[in-house]
Design a protein around this motif. Structure first.
Motif, PDB file in Angstrom:
ATOM      1  N   LEU A  51     -82.374 -54.449  78.969  1.00 21.49           N
ATOM      2  CA  LEU A  51     -82.609 -55.073  77.659  1.00 21.49           C
ATOM      3  C   LEU A  51     -82.618 -54.068  76.509  1.00 21.49           C
ATOM      4  N   GLU A  52     -82.994 -52.822  76.767  1.00 27.62           N
ATOM      5  CA  GLU A  52     -83.031 -51.826  75.690  1.00 27.62           C
ATOM      6  C   GLU A  52     -81.654 -51.614  75.054  1.00 27.62           C
ATOM      7  N   PRO A  53     -80.605 -51.342  75.848  1.00 25.71           N
ATOM      8  CA  PRO A  53     -79.297 -51.214  75.200  1.00 25.71           C
ATOM      9  C   PRO A  53     -78.820 -52.512  74.565  1.00 25.71           C
ATOM     10  N   MET A  54     -79.162 -53.639  75.188  1.00 30.86           N
ATOM     11  CA  MET A  54     -78.751 -54.933  74.622  1.00 30.86           C
ATOM     12  C   MET A  54     -79.324 -55.130  73.221  1.00 30.86           C
ATOM     13  N   VAL A  55     -80.603 -54.758  73.060  1.00 31.23           N
ATOM     14  CA  VAL A  55     -81.258 -54.900  71.762  1.00 31.23           C
ATOM     15  C   VAL A  55     -80.529 -54.083  70.693  1.00 31.23           C
ATOM     16  N   LEU A  56     -79.945 -52.965  71.100  1.00 27.99           N
ATOM     17  CA  LEU A  56     -79.227 -52.088  70.168  1.00 27.99           C
ATOM     18  C   LEU A  56     -77.732 -52.400  70.107  1.00 27.99           C
ATOM     19  N   ASP A  57     -77.327 -53.545  70.642  1.00 28.89           N
ATOM     20  CA  ASP A  57     -75.915 -53.959  70.620  1.00 28.89           C
ATOM     21  C   ASP A  57     -75.001 -52.962  71.320  1.00 28.89           C
ATOM     22  N   VAL A  58     -75.459 -52.452  72.461  1.00 24.48           N
ATOM     23  CA  VAL A  58     -74.639 -51.542  73.258  1.00 24.48           C
ATOM     24  C   VAL A  58     -74.125 -52.309  74.485  1.00 24.48           C
ATOM     25  N   PRO A  59     -72.812 -52.499  74.624  1.00 26.33           N
ATOM     26  CA  PRO A  59     -72.261 -53.156  75.810  1.00 26.33           C
ATOM     27  C   PRO A  59     -72.722 -52.442  77.079  1.00 26.33           C
ATOM     28  N   THR A  60     -73.124 -53.222  78.071  1.00 29.05           N
ATOM     29  CA  THR A  60     -73.829 -52.662  79.220  1.00 29.05           C
ATOM     30  C   THR A  60     -73.124 -52.996  80.532  1.00 29.05           C
ATOM     31  N   VAL A  61     -73.040 -51.966  81.386  1.00 32.02           N
ATOM     32  CA  VAL A  61     -72.440 -52.088  82.715  1.00 32.02           C
ATOM     33  C   VAL A  61     -73.483 -51.661  83.742  1.00 32.02           C
ATOM     34  N   ILE A  62     -73.555 -52.366  84.861  1.00 30.28           N
ATOM     35  CA  ILE A  62     -74.456 -51.983  85.946  1.00 30.28           C
ATOM     36  C   ILE A  62     -73.717 -52.073  87.271  1.00 30.28           C
ATOM     37  N   GLY A  63     -74.341 -51.528  88.313  1.00 23.43           N
ATOM     38  CA  GLY A  63     -73.807 -51.635  89.657  1.00 23.43           C
ATOM     39  C   GLY A  63     -74.260 -52.911  90.330  1.00 23.43           C
ATOM     40  N   PRO A  64     -73.915 -53.084  91.600  1.00 27.61           N
ATOM     41  CA  PRO A  64     -74.159 -54.364  92.287  1.00 27.61           C
ATOM     42  C   PRO A  64     -75.570 -54.559  92.823  1.00 27.61           C
ATOM     43  N   ARG A  65     -76.415 -53.513  92.809  1.00 29.49           N
ATOM     44  CA  ARG A  65     -77.753 -53.616  93.407  1.00 29.49           C
ATOM     45  C   ARG A  65     -78.818 -53.606  92.301  1.00 29.49           C
ATOM     46  N   TYR A  66     -79.170 -54.805  91.855  1.00 21.50           N
ATOM     47  CA  TYR A  66     -80.084 -54.945  90.719  1.00 21.50           C
ATOM     48  C   TYR A  66     -81.202 -55.938  91.029  1.00 21.50           C
ATOM     49  N   PHE A  67     -81.654 -55.970  92.291  1.00 24.96           N
ATOM     50  CA  PHE A  67     -82.592 -57.011  92.720  1.00 24.96           C
ATOM     51  C   PHE A  67     -83.931 -56.954  92.004  1.00 24.96           C
ATOM     52  N   ASN A  68     -84.316 -55.788  91.453  1.00 27.59           N
ATOM     53  CA  ASN A  68     -85.575 -55.715  90.702  1.00 27.59           C
ATOM     54  C   ASN A  68     -85.520 -56.518  89.401  1.00 27.59           C
ATOM     55  N   PHE A  69     -84.312 -56.781  88.919  1.00 25.20           N
ATOM     56  CA  PHE A  69     -84.133 -57.519  87.662  1.00 25.20           C
ATOM     57  C   PHE A  69     -83.196 -58.702  87.869  1.00 25.20           C
ATOM     58  N   GLN A  70     -83.268 -59.297  89.055  1.00 23.63           N
ATOM     59  CA  GLN A  70     -82.325 -60.339  89.459  1.00 23.63           C
ATOM     60  C   GLN A  70     -82.269 -61.488  88.445  1.00 23.63           C
ATOM     61  N   THR A  71     -83.427 -62.016  88.090  1.00 22.18           N
ATOM     62  CA  THR A  71     -83.457 -63.188  87.205  1.00 22.18           C
ATOM     63  C   THR A  71     -82.868 -62.873  85.838  1.00 22.18           C
ATOM     64  N   ILE A  72     -83.237 -61.715  85.292  1.00 16.49           N
ATOM     65  CA  ILE A  72     -82.723 -61.316  83.971  1.00 16.49           C
ATOM     66  C   ILE A  72     -81.218 -61.137  84.019  1.00 16.49           C
ATOM     67  N   VAL A  73     -80.737 -60.373  84.993  1.00 15.61           N
ATOM     68  CA  VAL A  73     -79.308 -60.097  85.077  1.00 15.61           C
ATOM     69  C   VAL A  73     -78.521 -61.379  85.291  1.00 15.61           C
ATOM     70  N   ASP A  74     -79.022 -62.262  86.146  1.00 12.49           N
ATOM     71  CA  ASP A  74     -78.313 -63.515  86.421  1.00 12.49           C
ATOM     72  C   ASP A  74     -78.073 -64.313  85.141  1.00 12.49           C
ATOM     73  N   GLU A  75     -79.040 -64.287  84.252  1.00  9.65           N
ATOM     74  CA  GLU A  75     -78.881 -65.039  82.999  1.00  9.65           C
ATOM     75  C   GLU A  75     -77.804 -64.421  82.112  1.00  9.65           C
ATOM     76  N   PHE A  76     -77.755 -63.098  82.071  1.00  8.74           N
ATOM     77  CA  PHE A  76     -76.705 -62.428  81.297  1.00  8.74           C
ATOM     78  C   PHE A  76     -75.332 -62.622  81.930  1.00  8.74           C
ATOM     79  N   VAL A  77     -75.294 -62.638  83.265  1.00 12.44           N
ATOM     80  CA  VAL A  77     -74.028 -62.884  83.965  1.00 12.44           C
ATOM     81  C   VAL A  77     -73.505 -64.273  83.628  1.00 12.44           C
ATOM     82  N   ALA A  78     -74.407 -65.254  83.620  1.00 12.70           N
ATOM     83  CA  ALA A  78     -74.006 -66.637  83.328  1.00 12.70           C
ATOM     84  C   ALA A  78     -73.395 -66.773  81.945  1.00 12.70           C
ATOM     85  N   GLU A  79     -73.824 -65.941  81.010  1.00 17.33           N
ATOM     86  CA  GLU A  79     -73.308 -65.992  79.641  1.00 17.33           C
ATOM     87  C   GLU A  79     -72.194 -64.974  79.406  1.00 17.33           C
ATOM     88  N   ARG A  80     -71.769 -64.292  80.465  1.00 15.01           N
ATOM     89  CA  ARG A  80     -70.735 -63.259  80.360  1.00 15.01           C
ATOM     90  C   ARG A  80     -71.120 -62.206  79.329  1.00 15.01           C
TER      91      ARG A  80
END
Length: 439
Positions: A350-379
């Motif tokens: 969320l920190e880079p998102m707040v600053l309008d920085v396009p963000t890339v992550i790897g496939p193992r993000y289970f600590n933030f599953q719910t948050i990431v899933d919502e961003f994935v749904a909105e592309r």
């Protein structure tokens, strides 16, 4: 405040285990300490005799590391602005550095104090509570310690778990020691969960359903500190960065830095305007990451040596603590680490998102599953399966202005939709603060 239930003591085996591990813990502190003076200071804060309190009757926030400190930031700031004294305890060195960089300054110097959390032994915690006499204990996210919670109950101090999250994997771990977990959760005063799945996991582990509610994730209410935005603008001018294309690899773990830099190497060598800022998650790895940069023959400057980015700098190693906002503010694209390594788990996107920085992550993000899933749904975020794919995605963010703008706009949609948890947290804390005033 009246005690609702009798204090449930922690099992003998748990306290015996802490005694056995104490020498190992001291050794670990010594290994990572940058000097003997810092080693002695940390030992005093962990094992006593404790530092004298700046204020009694403070609101005590316990945050593990950087992510939890950032999550609690708006809450801490809210109460400091109202003139409430605040005590912050951390488990990690990076977390304490982050807390101090945010609040150990004017106008909060007299109201704010940050120390390490004592080891979870009954005698130490009893001394700590009696010395500091906090008004309320707020634990952030998943940082629950049996004797800490039991002592808060013993001292008649409300103990609230804020912004609570609990992955399925962590819940299974707690479930294996139910004789320790169940009494601990039963002694919490209240729990504010990020989502229904978290709430249900805690209830299944022993939490009283009537002592919890789902209020969303407070991290969505975070704002970038203005001081870092201004500092970034100044650095762009002073270091001639206005024409550079800047990627930040943030909160990285081994071997993420080396794998990504190997993929970026050819682009850094062929494009003199491309710059990569690397921010390792753990300070004890700074030297290791620098050597990896050298092994790839990448021209590297270091923040710890007060070096600046030059025209021929390819990698800037941000081997400092408490400056993540600054590096994000300089970036046009970023990778958030802890998501490409094994076992992974991910860090706060969320920190880079707040600053309008396009963000890339790897496939193992289970600590933030719910948050990431919502961003994935909105592309609104990109997920790469390996270092090669992540590198391609980062470069596309730099070179494709249409894609970059779409990611920024969609991220803002998700951020705005989820805001409001902060006010719900404040309402609950105010409720218990008023009760302590009248008790």
């Amino acid at each position: 405040m009246a005690q609702q239930n009798a204090v449930q003591q922690t099992p003998f085996w748990y306290n015996f285990l802490l005694i056995c591990l104490k020498p190992l813990y001291r050794w670990k502190i010594k290994q990572r300490a940058e000097s003997d003076a810092l080693y002695q200071q940390e030992c005093v804060e962990r094992f006593g005799p404790f530092q004298p309190p700046k204020n009694l009757a403070a609101i005590w926030f316990h945050v593990v590391s950087v992510g939890e400190t950032n999550a609690a930031q708006p809450l801490i700031e809210h109460y400091l602005k109202l003139g409430h004294p605040v005590l912050v305890t951390n488990t990690t060195k990076t977390g304490q550095a982050r807390a101090k960089s945010l609040f150990l300054k004017a106008p909060y110097l007299d109201l704010f104090q940050a120390v390490y959390l004592p080891v979870d032994q009954k005698s130490l915690l009893k001394q700590f509570f009696e010395l500091y006499q906090p008004k309320l204990l707020a634990l952030v996210e998943t940082e629950i310690w049996p004797n800490l919670i039991a002592e808060a109950r013993q001292q008649h101090i409300p103990c609230i778990l804020l912004n609570a999250r609990l992955s399925e994997k962590s819940a299974k771990g707690y479930g294996k020691v139910s004789r320790l977990t169940r009494p601990m959760l039963q002694q919490l005063t209240w729990l504010l969960a990020q989502d229904k799945a978290t709430q249900q996991r805690y209830i299944e582990l022993g939490l009283d359903r009537t002592k919890s509610q789902v209020v969303g994730n407070i991290k969505f209410d975070i704002t970038a500190p203005q001081q870092f935005i201004e500092q970034a603008e100044q650095i762009k001018q002073d270091w001639n960065l206005l024409g550079r294309q800047i990627i930040t690899l943030a909160s990285t773990h081994a071997p993420e830095e080396e794998n990504l830099l190997k993929q970026l190497q050819q682009y850094l060598n062929s494009n003199p305007y491309l710059l990569c800022i690397v921010v390792p998650r753990h300070p004890e790895r700074f030297e290791e990451v620098y050597k990896a940069c050298q092994s790839l023959n990448l021209n590297t400057q270091r923040r710890s040596l007060k070096q600046t980015i030059q025209a021929d700098t390819q990698v800037f190693l941000a081997d400092s603590m408490g400056e993540m906002w600054l590096w994000y503010a300089l970036s046009q694209a970023c990778f958030v680490g802890g998501s490409l390594n094994e076992p992974g788990g991910g860090h706060n996107i969320l920190e880079p998102m707040v600053l309008d920085v396009p963000t890339v992550i790897g496939p193992r993000y289970f600590n933030f599953q719910t948050i990431v899933d919502e961003f994935v749904a909105e592309r609104a975020i990109l997920i790469g399966e390996n270092a090669e794919q992540i590198t391609a995605q980062l470069l596309n963010c730099l070179n494709d202005s249409t894609q970059r703008q779409q990611l920024i706009e969609q991220a803002q949609v998700v951020l705005k939709r989820n805001q409001g948890s902060l006010q719900k947290h404040i309402q609950l804390l105010d409720h218990y603060l008023k009760q302590t005033d009248y008790s």
